[in-house]
Design a protein around this motif. Structure first.
Motif, PDB file in Angstrom:
ATOM      1  N   TYR A  31       0.792  -1.232   0.000  1.00 60.12           N
ATOM      2  CA  TYR A  31       0.000   0.000   0.000  1.00 60.12           C
ATOM      3  C   TYR A  31       0.828   1.288   0.000  1.00 60.12           C
ATOM      4  N   PRO A  32       1.991   1.358   0.663  1.00 59.19           N
ATOM      5  CA  PRO A  32       2.807   2.569   0.484  1.00 59.19           C
ATOM      6  C   PRO A  32       3.197   2.797  -0.976  1.00 59.19           C
ATOM      7  N   THR A 123      -8.990  10.805  -0.599  1.00 59.77           N
ATOM      8  CA  THR A 123      -8.723   9.503  -1.229  1.00 59.77           C
ATOM      9  C   THR A 123      -9.902   8.555  -1.020  1.00 59.77           C
ATOM     10  N   LEU A 124     -10.465   8.549   0.190  1.00 55.60           N
ATOM     11  CA  LEU A 124     -11.630   7.705   0.462  1.00 55.60           C
ATOM     12  C   LEU A 124     -12.814   8.107  -0.416  1.00 55.60           C
ATOM     13  N   ASN A 196      -0.842   4.088  13.545  1.00 53.51           N
ATOM     14  CA  ASN A 196      -0.996   5.544  13.518  1.00 53.51           C
ATOM     15  C   ASN A 196      -1.485   6.038  12.162  1.00 53.51           C
ATOM     16  N   ALA A 197      -1.105   5.314  11.102  1.00 48.47           N
ATOM     17  CA  ALA A 197      -1.520   5.705   9.761  1.00 48.47           C
ATOM     18  C   ALA A 197      -3.026   5.568   9.568  1.00 48.47           C
ATOM     19  N   HIS A 198      -3.680   4.757  10.411  1.00 53.26           N
ATOM     20  CA  HIS A 198      -5.127   4.558  10.320  1.00 53.26           C
ATOM     21  C   HIS A 198      -5.891   5.272  11.431  1.00 53.26           C
ATOM     22  N   ALA A 199      -5.250   6.269  12.048  1.00 50.10           N
ATOM     23  CA  ALA A 199      -5.924   7.015  13.116  1.00 50.10           C
ATOM     24  C   ALA A 199      -7.232   7.636  12.614  1.00 50.10           C
ATOM     25  N   ARG A 200      -7.194   8.191  11.420  1.00 54.01           N
ATOM     26  CA  ARG A 200      -8.397   8.805  10.853  1.00 54.01           C
ATOM     27  C   ARG A 200      -9.455   7.748  10.544  1.00 54.01           C
ATOM     28  N   TYR A 201      -9.025   6.599  10.054  1.00 51.87           N
ATOM     29  CA  TYR A 201      -9.965   5.524   9.736  1.00 51.87           C
ATOM     30  C   TYR A 201     -10.689   5.056  10.985  1.00 51.87           C
ATOM     31  N   PHE A 202      -9.959   4.909  12.087  1.00 52.88           N
ATOM     32  CA  PHE A 202     -10.584   4.488  13.341  1.00 52.88           C
ATOM     33  C   PHE A 202     -11.611   5.520  13.807  1.00 52.88           C
ATOM     34  N   GLN A 203     -11.297   6.783  13.575  1.00 51.85           N
ATOM     35  CA  GLN A 203     -12.240   7.821  13.979  1.00 51.85           C
ATOM     36  C   GLN A 203     -13.488   7.802  13.105  1.00 51.85           C
ATOM     37  N   ASN A 247       2.060   8.069   1.685  1.00 56.99           N
ATOM     38  CA  ASN A 247       1.749   7.059   2.700  1.00 56.99           C
ATOM     39  C   ASN A 247       0.326   7.228   3.218  1.00 56.99           C
ATOM     40  N   THR A 248      -0.096   8.476   3.357  1.00 57.64           N
ATOM     41  CA  THR A 248      -1.475   8.754   3.777  1.00 57.64           C
ATOM     42  C   THR A 248      -2.457   8.252   2.735  1.00 57.64           C
ATOM     43  N   VAL A 249      -2.130   8.461   1.470  1.00 65.12           N
ATOM     44  CA  VAL A 249      -2.970   7.944   0.387  1.00 65.12           C
ATOM     45  C   VAL A 249      -3.001   6.422   0.436  1.00 65.12           C
ATOM     46  N   GLY A 250      -1.842   5.797   0.639  1.00 62.88           N
ATOM     47  CA  GLY A 250      -1.783   4.342   0.718  1.00 62.88           C
ATOM     48  C   GLY A 250      -2.614   3.806   1.868  1.00 62.88           C
ATOM     49  N   ALA A 251      -2.551   4.481   3.021  1.00 61.79           N
ATOM     50  CA  ALA A 251      -3.354   4.062   4.179  1.00 61.79           C
ATOM     51  C   ALA A 251      -4.840   4.181   3.879  1.00 61.79           C
TER      52      ALA A 251
END
Length: 286
Positions: A31-32, A123-124, A196-203, A247-251
């Protein structure tokens, strides 16, 4: 005692083998790289980076030059005692890691935190996960994924905590072990970076603390395999800022695939009972 040591070693080896197998099967390490390709082929995602490019590049250049000027020679002298000729390489990696850590602390806290959130959400949206993003921010009408992002409810990215800094410096002595130590250092950094890269996803998923911890624990191998190449990319001097965004895009791409996989599973779980009900009704009709 020797038998106990042997047994522990075998157990640790088996556990490491299982984690390595799970990491490979997850394909999260791709994904990166997918993030790089997706970012550069979707110009609409460039806007958050473009707005922060000049000040962030200046910060990255300044931090990197300062660290090499002030810390390279003394650290190389120390590492030469244990690493010999390899100290040249290991010290470069060590200074880059230190500069990267300082840069990440400063930039993600004061410069690019909002831009990274917009990049993740954009990206989402571009991958059709608009409903997920709408749980935490307004979605506007636009053909541009970034343009569709409205007011955000709250920021997910936690500030760099003292515990994280302490943990980082506890890992630093590993670099004194030739090759293996540096590899372990990067792996440990990657293990922290992945979740940490999925902090936004968890939120966006509105996960509670315990739920999030359980989710991460089930996927710890995958998160580490994502984190290791992501960390290495962000260690690149100056260009690390670009890789922070890719990396943010990959996450986000990974999160989108997880969402689609979950939706597919939910669809299958609801379709199966419906088919059984139809079959029962058909039998009764006969």
């Amino acid at each position: 005692m020797s038998e106990q040591v042997k047994q522990v070693a075998i157990e640790e080896f088996q556990q490491a083998k299982v984690l390595a197998r799970d990491a490979v099967r997850s394909a999260a390490y791709l994904y990166p790289l997918k993030g790089i390709v997706y970012f550069f082929t979707h110009r609409s995602l460039w806007k958050p980076l473009a707005e922060k490019l000049v000040p962030t590049l200046s910060l990255g250049l300044g931090v990197t030059l300062f660290m090499f000027t002030v810390t390279y020679v003394p650290q190389a002298a120390v590492l030469t005692l244990v690493n010999g000729p390899l100290a040249i390489v290991t010290t470069i990696l060590l200074v880059l890691s230190e500069a990267s850590t300082i840069f990440n602390v400063l930039s993600k806290n004061f410069l690019i935190d909002d831009a990274l959130i917009d990049t993740f959400d954009g990206t989402l949206v571009s991958r059709g996960c608009t409903q997920l993003v709408s749980t935490e921010r307004q979605i506007k009408s636009s053909s541009d994924p970034i343009g569709r992002l409205g007011k955000i409810a709250k920021k997910p990215f936690a500030k760099f905590t003292p515990q994280a800094i302490i943990r980082y410096f506890l890992y630093l002595p590993l670099n004194m072990i030739p090759i293996v130590g540096t590899v372990l250092f990067v792996i440990l950094q990657g293990r922290r970076f992945g979740p940490n890269a999925h902090a936004r996803y968890f939120q966006l998923k509105q996960m509670k603390k315990q739920e999030k911890e359980e989710y991460i624990d089930r996927r710890k191998a995958a998160y580490t395999s994502f984190g290791v190449p992501a960390v290495l990319l962000e260690l690149v001097p100056i260009a690390g800022i670009f890789f922070s965004f890719t990396n943010t895009v990959g996450a986000a791409l990974w999160a989108a695939d997880l969402e689609k996989g979950q939706s597919s599973t939910e669809s299958e779980s609801t379709t199966a009972p419906n088919l059984r009900n139809q079959a029962e009704l058909a039998k009764k009709a006969e």
